[in-house]
Scaffold this motif. Structure first.
Motif, PDB file in Angstrom:
ATOM      1  N   TYR A 202       0.846  -1.182   0.000  1.00 20.37           N
ATOM      2  CA  TYR A 202       0.000   0.000   0.000  1.00 20.37           C
ATOM      3  C   TYR A 202       0.891   1.245   0.000  1.00 20.37           C
ATOM      4  CZ  TYR A 202      -3.570  -3.320   1.628  1.00 20.37           C
ATOM      5  OH  TYR A 202      -4.417  -4.392   1.741  1.00 20.37           O
ATOM      6  N   PRO A 203       0.376   2.362  -0.483  1.00 17.61           N
ATOM      7  CA  PRO A 203       1.157   3.606  -0.374  1.00 17.61           C
ATOM      8  C   PRO A 203       1.268   4.049   1.086  1.00 17.61           C
ATOM      9  CG  PRO A 203      -1.037   4.067  -1.232  1.00 17.61           C
ATOM     10  CD  PRO A 203      -0.921   2.586  -1.169  1.00 17.61           C
ATOM     11  N   ASP A 204       2.402   4.645   1.407  1.00 20.50           N
ATOM     12  CA  ASP A 204       2.624   5.156   2.757  1.00 20.50           C
ATOM     13  C   ASP A 204       2.107   6.593   2.812  1.00 20.50           C
ATOM     14  OD1 ASP A 204       3.536   6.059   5.201  1.00 20.50           O
ATOM     15  OD2 ASP A 204       5.469   5.028   5.055  1.00 20.50           O
ATOM     16  N   ARG A 205       1.005   6.808   3.495  1.00 24.25           N
ATOM     17  CA  ARG A 205       0.402   8.139   3.530  1.00 24.25           C
ATOM     18  C   ARG A 205       1.311   9.153   4.195  1.00 24.25           C
ATOM     19  NH1 ARG A 205      -4.995   7.998   1.256  1.00 24.25           N
ATOM     20  NH2 ARG A 205      -5.592   5.811   1.241  1.00 24.25           N
ATOM     21  N   ASP A 228      -2.413  12.457  -7.613  1.00 21.12           N
ATOM     22  CA  ASP A 228      -3.125  11.612  -6.659  1.00 21.12           C
ATOM     23  C   ASP A 228      -2.129  10.711  -5.945  1.00 21.12           C
ATOM     24  OD1 ASP A 228      -4.780   9.949  -5.231  1.00 21.12           O
ATOM     25  OD2 ASP A 228      -6.204   9.647  -6.869  1.00 21.12           O
ATOM     26  N   PRO A 229      -1.843  10.991  -4.671  1.00 22.83           N
ATOM     27  CA  PRO A 229      -0.860  10.166  -3.958  1.00 22.83           C
ATOM     28  C   PRO A 229      -1.321   8.738  -3.734  1.00 22.83           C
ATOM     29  CG  PRO A 229      -1.948  11.692  -2.459  1.00 22.83           C
ATOM     30  CD  PRO A 229      -2.387  12.067  -3.833  1.00 22.83           C
ATOM     31  N   CYS A 233       2.112   1.723  -7.876  1.00 17.47           N
ATOM     32  CA  CYS A 233       2.316   0.399  -8.473  1.00 17.47           C
ATOM     33  C   CYS A 233       2.598  -0.604  -7.356  1.00 17.47           C
ATOM     34  CB  CYS A 233       3.496   0.410  -9.452  1.00 17.47           C
ATOM     35  SG  CYS A 233       3.187   1.249 -11.005  1.00 17.47           S
ATOM     36  N   PRO A 234       1.617  -1.412  -6.983  1.00 15.27           N
ATOM     37  CA  PRO A 234       1.895  -2.423  -5.968  1.00 15.27           C
ATOM     38  C   PRO A 234       3.029  -3.352  -6.390  1.00 15.27           C
ATOM     39  CG  PRO A 234      -0.459  -2.229  -6.329  1.00 15.27           C
ATOM     40  CD  PRO A 234       0.191  -1.414  -7.393  1.00 15.27           C
ATOM     41  N   TYR A 235       3.861  -3.693  -5.423  1.00 11.58           N
ATOM     42  CA  TYR A 235       5.014  -4.576  -5.579  1.00 11.58           C
ATOM     43  C   TYR A 235       6.175  -3.925  -6.314  1.00 11.58           C
ATOM     44  CZ  TYR A 235       1.573  -7.938  -4.015  1.00 11.58           C
ATOM     45  OH  TYR A 235       0.597  -8.567  -3.303  1.00 11.58           O
ATOM     46  N   SER A 236       6.132  -2.598  -6.483  1.00 13.19           N
ATOM     47  CA  SER A 236       7.323  -1.892  -6.938  1.00 13.19           C
ATOM     48  C   SER A 236       8.398  -2.017  -5.870  1.00 13.19           C
ATOM     49  CB  SER A 236       6.992  -0.420  -7.181  1.00 13.19           C
ATOM     50  OG  SER A 236       8.168   0.354  -7.247  1.00 13.19           O
ATOM     51  N   ALA A 237       9.648  -2.006  -6.313  1.00 10.87           N
ATOM     52  CA  ALA A 237      10.733  -1.971  -5.332  1.00 10.87           C
ATOM     53  C   ALA A 237      10.689  -0.627  -4.610  1.00 10.87           C
ATOM     54  CB  ALA A 237      12.075  -2.158  -6.030  1.00 10.87           C
ATOM     55  N   ALA A 238      10.821  -0.661  -3.295  1.00 10.86           N
ATOM     56  CA  ALA A 238      10.882   0.580  -2.529  1.00 10.86           C
ATOM     57  C   ALA A 238      12.299   1.123  -2.596  1.00 10.86           C
ATOM     58  CB  ALA A 238      10.479   0.329  -1.080  1.00 10.86           C
ATOM     59  N   GLY A 239      12.401   2.462  -2.632  1.00  4.47           N
ATOM     60  CA  GLY A 239      13.722   3.075  -2.704  1.00  4.47           C
ATOM     61  C   GLY A 239      13.754   4.225  -3.681  1.00  4.47           C
ATOM     62  N   LEU A 399      13.336   9.606  -8.593  1.00  8.09           N
ATOM     63  CA  LEU A 399      12.075   8.947  -8.251  1.00  8.09           C
ATOM     64  C   LEU A 399      12.211   8.300  -6.882  1.00  8.09           C
ATOM     65  CD1 LEU A 399       9.230   7.797  -8.923  1.00  8.09           C
ATOM     66  CD2 LEU A 399      10.400   5.882 -10.063  1.00  8.09           C
ATOM     67  N   GLY A 400      11.326   8.642  -5.991  1.00  7.94           N
ATOM     68  CA  GLY A 400      11.304   8.030  -4.669  1.00  7.94           C
ATOM     69  C   GLY A 400      10.006   7.261  -4.448  1.00  7.94           C
ATOM     70  N   VAL A 401      10.108   5.958  -4.163  1.00  3.10           N
ATOM     71  CA  VAL A 401       8.939   5.099  -3.936  1.00  3.10           C
ATOM     72  C   VAL A 401       9.008   4.563  -2.512  1.00  3.10           C
ATOM     73  CG1 VAL A 401       7.773   2.963  -4.595  1.00  3.10           C
ATOM     74  CG2 VAL A 401       8.681   4.480  -6.363  1.00  3.10           C
ATOM     75  N   ASN A 402       7.938   4.783  -1.752  1.00  3.65           N
ATOM     76  CA  ASN A 402       7.915   4.413  -0.335  1.00  3.65           C
ATOM     77  C   ASN A 402       6.757   3.475   0.004  1.00  3.65           C
ATOM     78  OD1 ASN A 402      10.127   6.264   0.367  1.00  3.65           O
ATOM     79  ND2 ASN A 402       8.646   7.885  -0.083  1.00  3.65           N
ATOM     80  N   ASN A 403       6.378   2.660  -0.925  1.00  3.62           N
ATOM     81  CA  ASN A 403       5.280   1.718  -0.645  1.00  3.62           C
ATOM     82  C   ASN A 403       5.659   0.809   0.524  1.00  3.62           C
ATOM     83  OD1 ASN A 403       4.192   2.819  -2.965  1.00  3.62           O
ATOM     84  ND2 ASN A 403       4.718   1.065  -4.264  1.00  3.62           N
ATOM     85  N   ARG A 404       4.661   0.442   1.309  1.00  2.30           N
ATOM     86  CA  ARG A 404       4.918  -0.406   2.471  1.00  2.30           C
ATOM     87  C   ARG A 404       4.185  -1.736   2.312  1.00  2.30           C
ATOM     88  NH1 ARG A 404       0.447  -0.434   5.634  1.00  2.30           N
ATOM     89  NH2 ARG A 404      -1.133   1.177   5.195  1.00  2.30           N
ATOM     90  N   ARG A 405       4.788  -2.764   2.821  1.00  5.26           N
ATOM     91  CA  ARG A 405       4.176  -4.095   2.777  1.00  5.26           C
ATOM     92  C   ARG A 405       3.415  -4.343   4.070  1.00  5.26           C
ATOM     93  NH1 ARG A 405       7.833  -9.604   3.049  1.00  5.26           N
ATOM     94  NH2 ARG A 405       6.180 -11.014   3.780  1.00  5.26           N
TER      95      ARG A 405
END
Length: 805
Positions: A202-205, A228-229, A233-239, A399-405
């Motif tokens: 999920y996205p980290d709010r 829209d935050p 993309c679910p399962y993207s590498a975070a970083g 590009l910064g992706v911070n999705n959390r599992r």
């Protein structure tokens, strides 16, 4: 006894000779017929000039002269009436036989269901306790259409699309309870829920994903707006990923190879790619294979144009999509996620190692204006305003992706109508329940049709219909994350399902337009699909069937029937579990439905795109799916065309013929795979002849044939690779070295260096690797013995197999 024998012998000695016949004038008849006695031969040779009523008198024992006149009169009458008596007996016998045949054919309940091939004159019997008449196919179809309700579909689609349905949310839990209650109200034989604990992203709010310009010194500059935050993309590498920007068209391997050919190196860069052509996961996997640092995915107006009467996607809308190159929970690959079971810390090989993020067309337009380098080919040009699209490179981006599992409970809901004759064989139909946004087209339509089919078949059962095989209705959770719910169920019951599941029918994405009909399916179902299309009325052409609409609106049948792609919810059933499956949909003639996987996928927008025809199209989908279920669950012999795979094998292996000379030059041959192909085709023809000449009322024999037919798809799963390492083991649809496509792509490397490069890119192998004989031999062996095993299994018992290999 001796005394009786003596009397008989005495009578024989005293009786007249057998050849003697006596005629006597009958009193009270015509005058002038003298009494006479003569030999039988003389009477026959000399016909009488006029008719005299005579009575036939046979030889008489002594002492019987007093009753002679009366006996002779009865004998004469019997002789004249004998032909009429024989004719009457024949008529009575014939009438009784026909009456008995009709009675036996129409009402025998003890003989079982004797349907071999469904047609208008073949009957479906009711339950053993029913006293109603037998049902013919036309009766069953009429019963189904009578109970199917159109108004309920539209209301259910609208109400479902208004509910929160993100997997793992409180709204989804409430909807799951409501659907379970709805199934329970139909008084099905079984209703239950399976819960899985899966890893979802999920996205980290608190820490939303970001995109910044980077200056020449590497410092972060202006932040670009991600409108829209919640879109990610679910399962993207975070970083984080930093690099210059390139435009890479759809991000296909051939697109990235074209960049290299133009002197634009993808390695270490961020790629801007358009939505379409291939899935999000395939785009990111290709970028990773070519060494890219990250991927930005946007919808180009050229792929989703607005029309004067159709709504289009807004320029500030981004599109959601997962990037796991696979299905199911990527943190427990190959294993079911039941009861929070702990497994070794292993991840799916399909998880990307680079970050990915969706962006809107407006943000993509800002990026494209900054690109330098060569102008993109004409076919790469889009419709965003500004100068012509260039390949790049452009300024640096960060590009910064911070999705959390998060470990999340998801629930699949099941309802079952048990079959009468083969309850252990399941015809499965399912629909995704969850949605990232409103999901009207994505999952609300499928959920509404699923519930309506449950209600319809439950009503049919209460009116006497009993399917031969069990019907299993399933509402899936976690579909927007890559068919997680359905794949986890398959993983949990894999050893059982390949023995019991007959077919899977998917209702996902069933209504995306109303102009054309497409089916993504196993070859086993093609003939049945064609037949059912002829039974369903077109929703937008009065007086036409769907088959006629399809024939009119498509230039080729190949446009209608397509193989199952990996992003289909039915893919895992066939490629992973070996169960034939189909996913079908109505689509627009032209640009695709633009709102899928966006917050604009609402009931209102879907209704506008279909110009008010949503209820009629949904009804047509329900009719098509329902008649598929009737045929699959009730035909005496399963209507799966196992001979179709012979055509598939011929078509695929025919592509190898052009390389036979190249292989022969290296001392290699494809003769083994040709031989296996021939064995399969012969086995299929042999089984067809056996079925044709068999006694269709023999239940034991029919069940044996059905078992062989329903497992054909499973036979094409390679037994020589591990499901944990290569879960998609199907040699035609799967992924890996064991597949026919992998062999063909490797053989292409035999050609000139330019062809070598193209073949490597197409197969997804590391660019620059050439033909390797040891790898080719292994691929050939994997393919050949899987195909040969399918031929052997289709042949039947081991003593029926004749391998001249």
């Amino acid at each position: 006894m001796e005394r009786l024998w003596g009397l008989l012998q005495g009578a024989k000695r005293l009786s007249p000779r057998p050849s003697q016949t006596t005629y006597k004038h009958v009193e009270g008849t015509q005058q002038g017929c003298p009494e006479e006695e003569e030999e039988e031969e003389e009477e026959a040779a000399t016909p009488q000039g006029r008719f005299c009523p005579m009575e036939l008198r046979g030889p008489e024992p002594l002492g019987s002269q007093a009753g002679r006149p009366h006996l002779e009169l009865w004998a004469a009458a019997g002789r004249r009436a004998a032909p009429y008596l024989v004719l009457t007996a024949l008529l009575i016998f014939t009438g009784a036989f026909l009456l008995g045949y009709v009675a036996f054919r129409g009402s025998c309940q003890a003989c079982g269901n004797d349907v071999l091939v469904v047609s208008e004159d073949v009957n479906y019997e009711l339950g053993p306790n029913s006293h109603q008449r037998s049902l013919y196919w036309s009766d069953l179809r009429a019963m189904f259409l009578r109970h199917l309700g159109e108004g309920r579909l539209e209301n259910a689609i609208r109400h479902t699309s208004l509910r929160e349905r993100v997997a793992g949310s409180a709204g989804m839990a409430a909807l799951a309870r409501d659907i379970h209650a709805a199934l329970s109200r139909q008084k099905l034989d079984h209703v239950w829920t399976d819960t899985h604990y899966v890893g979802l992203q999920y996205p980290d709010r608190a820490h939303p994903n970001t995109l910044h310009w980077v200056d020449a010194a590497g410092r972060l500059g202006e932040q670009l707006p991600l409108e829209d935050p919640d879109v990610y993309c679910p399962y993207s590498a975070a970083g984080n990923a930093t690099g210059q920007l390139l435009y890479a068209h759809y991000g296909r391997p051939e697109d990235l190879q074209h960049l290299r050919a133009r002197g634009v190196e993808p390695a270490g860069r961020l790629l801007l790619v358009r939505l379409g052509a291939i899935s999000f996961a395939q785009k990111v996997a290709s970028a990773q294979d070519f060494g890219a640092g990250g991927v930005l995915i946007y919808p180009d107006p050229a792929d989703f144009p607005r029309g004067p009467h159709k709504p289009g996607l807004s320029g500030n809308r981004a599109v959601y999509g997962h990037v796991h190159l696979g299905t199911g929970d990527p943190y427990t690959p190959g294993f079911p996620s039941f009861n929070q079971t702990q497994f070794p810390p292993v991840q799916s090989s399909g998880l990307p190692s680079i970050p990915a993020q969706p962006i809107s067309a407006d943000v993509a337009s800002l990026l494209l204006r900054k690109l330098a380098g060569p102008v993109a080919p004409q076919e790469w040009q889009g419709q965003l305003s500004g100068s012509p699209y260039r390949l790049g490179p452009g300024p640096g981006l960060h590009l910064g992706v911070n999705n959390r599992r998060a470990s999340t409970a998801i629930s699949n809901i099941f309802g079952c109508i048990e079959g009468r004759s083969e309850p252990d064989h399941y015809v499965v139909i399912g629909a995704q329940r969850d949605a990232w946004g409103p999901g009207a087209a994505r999952s609300a339509v499928g959920t509404a049709i699923l519930l309506e089919l449950v209600r319809t078949f439950a009503s049919m059962v209460s009116n006497g219909f009993q399917p031969r095989r069990s019907l299993l209705f399933i509402s899936w959770d976690g579909g927007d994350f890559g068919s997680v719910g359905s794949t986890e169920w398959l993983e949990g019951y894999l050893s059982l399902l390949h023995l019991k599941a007959v077919v899977y029918v998917s209702l996902d994405n069933a209504v995306l337009g109303d102009d054309k009909f497409h089916a993504k399916t196993s070859p086993l179902l093609i003939s049945l699909i064609e037949n059912i299309l002829k039974q369903v009325e077109s929703p937008n052409h009065s007086g036409q069937t769907l088959y006629e609409q399809v024939a009119f609106s498509n230039h080729s049948w190949d446009e209608v029937i397509q193989p199952l792609p990996m992003d289909s919810s039915a893919y895992s059933f066939t490629a992973f579990a070996g169960v034939p499956a189909v996913e079908f949909s109505f689509v627009e003639d032209g640009p695709p439905y633009p709102f899928l996987h966006t917050k604009d996928d609402t009931y209102e927008n879907l209704h506008k795109v279909l110009r008010g025809r949503l209820p009629a199209v949904a009804q047509a989908v329900a009719q098509f799916a329902g008649q598929l279920l009737i045929r699959l669950s009730h035909d005496h012999l399963l209507p799966l065309d196992f001979g179709r795979y012979g055509d598939v094998v011929l078509r695929h292996i025919g592509s190898l013929n052009e390389f036979s000379g190249d292989l022969k030059a290296r001392g290699l041959t494809l003769q083994w795979v040709y031989s296996a192909r021939g064995d399969y085709i012969r086995a299929a023809e042999k089984l067809r002849k056996e079925i044709y000449s068999s006694d269709e009322s023999d239940e034991r024999l029919t069940r044996m044939y059905n078992v062989r037919i329903m497992r054909v798809e499973y036979y094409f799963l390679s037994q020589y690779v591990s499901p944990a390492d290569s879960p998609f083991r199907h040699i035609f649809l799967g992924q890996g070295d064991h597949t026919l496509d992998a062999l063909l792509n490797h053989v292409r490397l035999l050609r000139a260096s330019s062809s070598q490069t193209r073949g490597a890119a197409t197969s997804g192998e590391a660019p620059g690797l050439g033909f390797q004989e040891s790898q080719f031999r292994r691929q050939l062996a994997l393919l050949t013995w899987t195909l040969q095993g399918a031929a052997n299994a289709l042949s039947g018992d081991v003593w029926s197999i004749d391998n001249n290999f």
